[in-house]
Design a protein around this motif. Structure first.
Motif, PDB file in Angstrom:
ATOM      1  N   ILE A 114       0.962  -1.191  -0.089  1.00  0.00           N
ATOM      2  CA  ILE A 114      -0.016   0.040   0.161  1.00  0.00           C
ATOM      3  C   ILE A 114       0.993   1.295   0.069  1.00  0.00           C
ATOM      4  O   ILE A 114       1.839   1.416   0.835  1.00  0.00           O
ATOM      5  N   ALA A 115       0.802   2.063  -0.965  1.00  0.00           N
ATOM      6  CA  ALA A 115       1.533   3.282  -1.149  1.00  0.00           C
ATOM      7  C   ALA A 115       1.661   4.344  -0.080  1.00  0.00           C
ATOM      8  O   ALA A 115       2.390   4.702   0.538  1.00  0.00           O
ATOM      9  N   GLN A 133       2.546   1.656   8.520  1.00  0.00           N
ATOM     10  CA  GLN A 133       3.246   0.490   8.143  1.00  0.00           C
ATOM     11  C   GLN A 133       2.539  -0.400   7.048  1.00  0.00           C
ATOM     12  O   GLN A 133       1.317  -0.518   7.030  1.00  0.00           O
ATOM     13  N   THR A 134       3.583  -0.857   6.142  1.00  0.00           N
ATOM     14  CA  THR A 134       3.015  -1.830   5.367  1.00  0.00           C
ATOM     15  C   THR A 134       4.355  -2.567   4.961  1.00  0.00           C
ATOM     16  O   THR A 134       5.270  -2.690   5.331  1.00  0.00           O
ATOM     17  N   ASN A 135       4.231  -3.480   3.652  1.00  0.00           N
ATOM     18  CA  ASN A 135       5.236  -4.466   3.366  1.00  0.00           C
ATOM     19  C   ASN A 135       5.681  -4.239   1.801  1.00  0.00           C
ATOM     20  O   ASN A 135       4.731  -3.718   1.220  1.00  0.00           O
ATOM     21  N   VAL A 180      -0.583  -5.495   7.955  1.00  0.00           N
ATOM     22  CA  VAL A 180      -0.938  -6.960   7.685  1.00  0.00           C
ATOM     23  C   VAL A 180      -1.349  -7.128   6.131  1.00  0.00           C
ATOM     24  O   VAL A 180      -2.081  -8.026   5.657  1.00  0.00           O
ATOM     25  N   HIS A 181      -1.121  -6.064   5.319  1.00  0.00           N
ATOM     26  CA  HIS A 181      -1.445  -6.251   3.642  1.00  0.00           C
ATOM     27  C   HIS A 181      -0.195  -6.625   3.014  1.00  0.00           C
ATOM     28  O   HIS A 181       0.944  -6.026   3.110  1.00  0.00           O
ATOM     29  N   ASN A 182      -0.239  -7.942   2.596  1.00  0.00           N
ATOM     30  CA  ASN A 182       0.859  -8.431   2.201  1.00  0.00           C
ATOM     31  C   ASN A 182       1.010  -8.041   0.453  1.00  0.00           C
ATOM     32  O   ASN A 182      -0.071  -7.932  -0.062  1.00  0.00           O
TER      33      ASN A 182
END
Length: 320
Positions: A114-115, A133-135, A180-182
């Protein structure tokens, strides 16, 4: 006597010159070895780390992520693939790939889940540097061509406060759960002539009783790999679940994944030397369709000269 002394001096000087020349060549060779990209078609150099939003010195509280970059710079080969969790946003990912490109051999690019992640609700000056926070998956764009991506959200019990009910996507609650967005991407390796699919995952914490859904989360990660295909599949990240939680590790093994750290330590449950957060091993690099590993390591604080994140990185050379 003067003639003999002169000969001795000349002999000593010649010997020292040879030694110094050999030393310089050796040092030059060592420097070159520490500044190389992987050109082999047989394996990939892979790292994973929850970077804890890449803390600046003013907020780091002793956790200086630069130490990990310094450690990697001293290794023989730079990463081909680097999966990261808790990257703040697209701006921070851009800064990270630019820095890796500037300081390591190779040119780096990345894909983010997610940008612009939602707020975690922190209000301090540093926001624990975790307010967003994202990945993301970082890769060498001078080796790989980006082909496709798939994204999905990790699960927690439907009643996440009580830890009851069926597993459901953990949507934003009292704070954003965009961490928790993978994301998984398929890359074409122009050196090996093969496709590799790579996932960067972050499962919910025990605050949401997420361990109850660890088996569901590894199943969904495997489904994402199936959607992308590829000759080699890598799932890496912060599971917030130890190997014996909810049977997820055994399920992953049943899906065909191998755990380089477990194979190195000889057991699903390794000694404390392989812990990645406090006294737990919850950060993993899992490989499907691979043909073994080498240079497998949990990157400890001793190896980096101090703490660099709450989480320790894991690394391996992964064979096609």
């Amino acid at each position: 006597m003067p003639i003999r002394t002169s000969r001795i001096v000349r002999s000593v000087v010649a010997a020292l010159t040879t030694v110094l020349a050999t030393t310089v060549v050796g040092l030059t060779g060592a420097t070159a070895a520490q500044a190389a990209v992987n050109t082999s078609p047989n394996y990939l150099v892979v790292y994973n780390n929850n970077i804890e939003n890449w803390l600046p010195a003013s907020c780091a509280d002793g956790l200086i992520w630069d130490r990990l970059i310094t450690y990697i710079k001293a290794r023989p080969l730079s990463p081909d693939i680097f999966t990261v969790q808790q990257v703040s946003n697209q701006t921070q990912l851009n800064a990270l790939t630019q820095r890796l490109s500037d300081e390591l051999p190779g040119t780096y690019a990345g894909q983010i889940a997610i940008a612009d992640p939602g707020s975690m609700g922190y209000t301090s000056t540093c926001g624990k540097m975790k307010n967003q926070q994202t990945n993301a998956v970082v890769y060498r764009s001078d080796r790989f061509t980006y082909e496709a991506a798939t994204r999905w959200r990790s699960d927690a019990p439907e009643d996440y406060d009580a830890g009851t009910g069926p597993c459901r996507n953990l949507e934003p609650t009292r704070s954003s759960q965009d961490r928790v967005h993978n994301i998984a991407v398929r890359l074409h390796d122009r050196v090996a002539g093969q496709d590799v699919s790579v996932a960067s995952i972050h499962w919910p914490t025990d605050t949401w009783h997420a361990s109850e859904c660890a088996d569901e989360n590894i199943r969904e990660a495997d489904e994402a790999m199936d959607r992308l295909g590829g000759d080699l599949k890598i799932v890496a990240g912060d599971t917030n679940a130890e190997p014996d939680t909810a049977g997820w590790w055994n399920d992953g093994k049943g899906y065909g994944y191998r755990d380089p750290i477990a194979e190195k330590c000889g057991s699903r449950n390794c000694s404390s030397a392989y812990d990645t957060l406090n006294s737990r091993r919850i950060d993993f690099l899992l490989v499907k369709s691979g043909n073994g590993f080498s240079n497998v390591a949990t990157v400890t604080e001793t190896m980096t000269g101090g703490a660099y994140s709450d989480h320790r990185a894991v690394t391996a050379y992964v064979n096609y």
